[in-house]
Design a protein around this motif. Sequence first.
Motif, PDB file in Angstrom:
ATOM      1  N   LEU A   7      33.407  35.155  38.274  1.00 28.13           N
ATOM      2  CA  LEU A   7      34.442  34.634  37.150  1.00 28.13           C
ATOM      3  C   LEU A   7      35.590  35.234  37.240  1.00 28.13           C
ATOM      4  O   LEU A   7      36.764  34.903  36.907  1.00 28.13           O
ATOM      5  CB  LEU A   7      33.707  34.602  35.822  1.00 28.13           C
ATOM      6  N   ALA A   8      35.409  36.698  37.256  1.00 30.06           N
ATOM      7  CA  ALA A   8      36.875  37.488  37.550  1.00 30.06           C
ATOM      8  C   ALA A   8      37.339  37.445  38.549  1.00 30.06           C
ATOM      9  O   ALA A   8      38.573  37.238  38.491  1.00 30.06           O
ATOM     10  CB  ALA A   8      36.252  39.032  37.406  1.00 30.06           C
ATOM     11  N   GLN A   9      36.835  36.816  39.677  1.00 32.68           N
ATOM     12  CA  GLN A   9      37.770  36.520  40.955  1.00 32.68           C
ATOM     13  C   GLN A   9      38.406  35.155  40.831  1.00 32.68           C
ATOM     14  O   GLN A   9      39.381  34.819  41.221  1.00 32.68           O
ATOM     15  CB  GLN A   9      36.545  36.583  42.131  1.00 32.68           C
ATOM     16  N   ALA A  10      37.585  34.238  40.139  1.00 34.64           N
ATOM     17  CA  ALA A  10      38.027  32.763  39.643  1.00 34.64           C
ATOM     18  C   ALA A  10      39.380  32.766  38.877  1.00 34.64           C
ATOM     19  O   ALA A  10      40.379  32.181  39.188  1.00 34.64           O
ATOM     20  CB  ALA A  10      36.837  31.793  38.890  1.00 34.64           C
ATOM     21  N   VAL A  11      39.154  33.718  37.823  1.00 31.49           N
ATOM     22  CA  VAL A  11      40.269  33.909  36.905  1.00 31.49           C
ATOM     23  C   VAL A  11      41.744  34.360  37.838  1.00 31.49           C
ATOM     24  O   VAL A  11      42.795  33.962  37.749  1.00 31.49           O
ATOM     25  CB  VAL A  11      39.863  34.704  35.688  1.00 31.49           C
TER      26      VAL A  11
ATOM     27  N   SER B  46      45.147  32.426  38.659  1.00 27.28           N
ATOM     28  CA  SER B  46      46.365  32.882  37.962  1.00 27.28           C
ATOM     29  C   SER B  46      47.397  32.547  38.766  1.00 27.28           C
ATOM     30  O   SER B  46      48.525  32.461  38.721  1.00 27.28           O
ATOM     31  CB  SER B  46      46.368  34.383  37.593  1.00 27.28           C
ATOM     32  N   VAL B  47      47.009  32.354  40.431  1.00 25.03           N
ATOM     33  CA  VAL B  47      48.044  31.991  41.450  1.00 25.03           C
ATOM     34  C   VAL B  47      48.123  30.452  41.608  1.00 25.03           C
ATOM     35  O   VAL B  47      49.208  29.714  41.606  1.00 25.03           O
ATOM     36  CB  VAL B  47      47.902  32.749  42.648  1.00 25.03           C
ATOM     37  N   ASP B  48      46.892  29.850  42.027  1.00 21.33           N
ATOM     38  CA  ASP B  48      46.665  28.726  42.461  1.00 21.33           C
ATOM     39  C   ASP B  48      46.197  27.564  41.505  1.00 21.33           C
ATOM     40  O   ASP B  48      46.093  26.349  42.114  1.00 21.33           O
ATOM     41  CB  ASP B  48      45.768  28.647  43.733  1.00 21.33           C
TER      42      ASP B  48
ATOM     43  N   SER C 293      58.812  35.490  30.094  1.00 23.91           N
ATOM     44  CA  SER C 293      58.994  36.969  31.007  1.00 23.91           C
ATOM     45  C   SER C 293      58.061  36.687  32.211  1.00 23.91           C
ATOM     46  O   SER C 293      58.407  37.272  33.281  1.00 23.91           O
ATOM     47  CB  SER C 293      58.375  38.050  30.208  1.00 23.91           C
ATOM     48  N   ILE C 294      57.134  35.666  32.363  1.00 23.00           N
ATOM     49  CA  ILE C 294      56.325  35.405  33.328  1.00 23.00           C
ATOM     50  C   ILE C 294      56.985  34.829  34.262  1.00 23.00           C
ATOM     51  O   ILE C 294      57.004  35.022  35.595  1.00 23.00           O
ATOM     52  CB  ILE C 294      55.014  34.769  32.680  1.00 23.00           C
ATOM     53  N   THR C 295      57.723  33.699  34.185  1.00 23.52           N
ATOM     54  CA  THR C 295      58.330  32.809  35.022  1.00 23.52           C
ATOM     55  C   THR C 295      59.827  33.531  35.739  1.00 23.52           C
ATOM     56  O   THR C 295      59.935  33.764  36.993  1.00 23.52           O
ATOM     57  CB  THR C 295      58.986  31.593  34.518  1.00 23.52           C
TER      58      THR C 295
ATOM     59  N   PHE D 151      47.117  33.884  33.773  1.00 23.71           N
ATOM     60  CA  PHE D 151      45.946  32.803  33.793  1.00 23.71           C
ATOM     61  C   PHE D 151      46.547  31.865  32.901  1.00 23.71           C
ATOM     62  O   PHE D 151      46.536  30.346  33.293  1.00 23.71           O
ATOM     63  CB  PHE D 151      44.645  33.134  33.642  1.00 23.71           C
ATOM     64  N   PHE D 152      46.682  31.980  31.612  1.00 25.78           N
ATOM     65  CA  PHE D 152      46.828  30.883  30.521  1.00 25.78           C
ATOM     66  C   PHE D 152      48.252  30.348  30.775  1.00 25.78           C
ATOM     67  O   PHE D 152      48.390  29.019  30.692  1.00 25.78           O
ATOM     68  CB  PHE D 152      46.662  31.553  29.219  1.00 25.78           C
TER      69      PHE D 152
END
Length: 214
Positions: free
Chosen positions: A21-25, A29-31, A176-178, A113-114
């Motif tokens: 799950l850690a790797q999935a998140v 967050s990218v794809d 701030s993310i974008t 991620f969100f």
Amino acid sequence: MAETREDGRRERGRRSREAILAQAVSLASVDGLDGLTLGRLAAAVGVSKSGFFAHWRDKEQLQLDAVEWAARQWVDEIVKPALLTPPGVGRVLALHEARLRFYEAKVLPGGCFFFVAQVEFDDRPGPVRERVAKALTDWLGLVERVVREAVELGELLADTDTAQLAYEIDALGEASITHSRLLGGDSGTYDRARRAVLRRLRALTTDPTLLPEG
């Protein structure tokens, strides 16, 4: 002895599930959540594809569990540290700053991620959209509650529109993310996002000395 072996298997299964799950998140967050594939996750985590079926019956359940894991990470990395600040206008700022630190530290390769999940599922009905929407609702509700506490303590003006201020704080965090992703991490976007909220709070507070100078 049999119980000990069974407990050991359960613990290994739990650790394996958490690692996946850690790797999935991280990957999502990218794809995005639709970008998660069993093959890619298996390679990233170092487990066989068959090992996934012990934890998830289908991709949608994996996506739902990834949202839950990301929500726990958000609480652990952002909410809990911020809530160590005493209630009041300082806590409002601390919540925003904790979010920016999370992004700036590149805890996730895609930043948030969100943010990705919201864009991906905002017009796609179903359980995943509902869970992502709940995460956003919970976050906005928390920000508004913290703002309301500051009003009740007399540290923000009594006529402060708590829902509006919570919306503005969240919007600046998302911006701030974008900006950081498109313009580069050294573009000063996190400093601008921090100053924007700080100045907004200083304009609303009954005692500017409660906040740093912007």
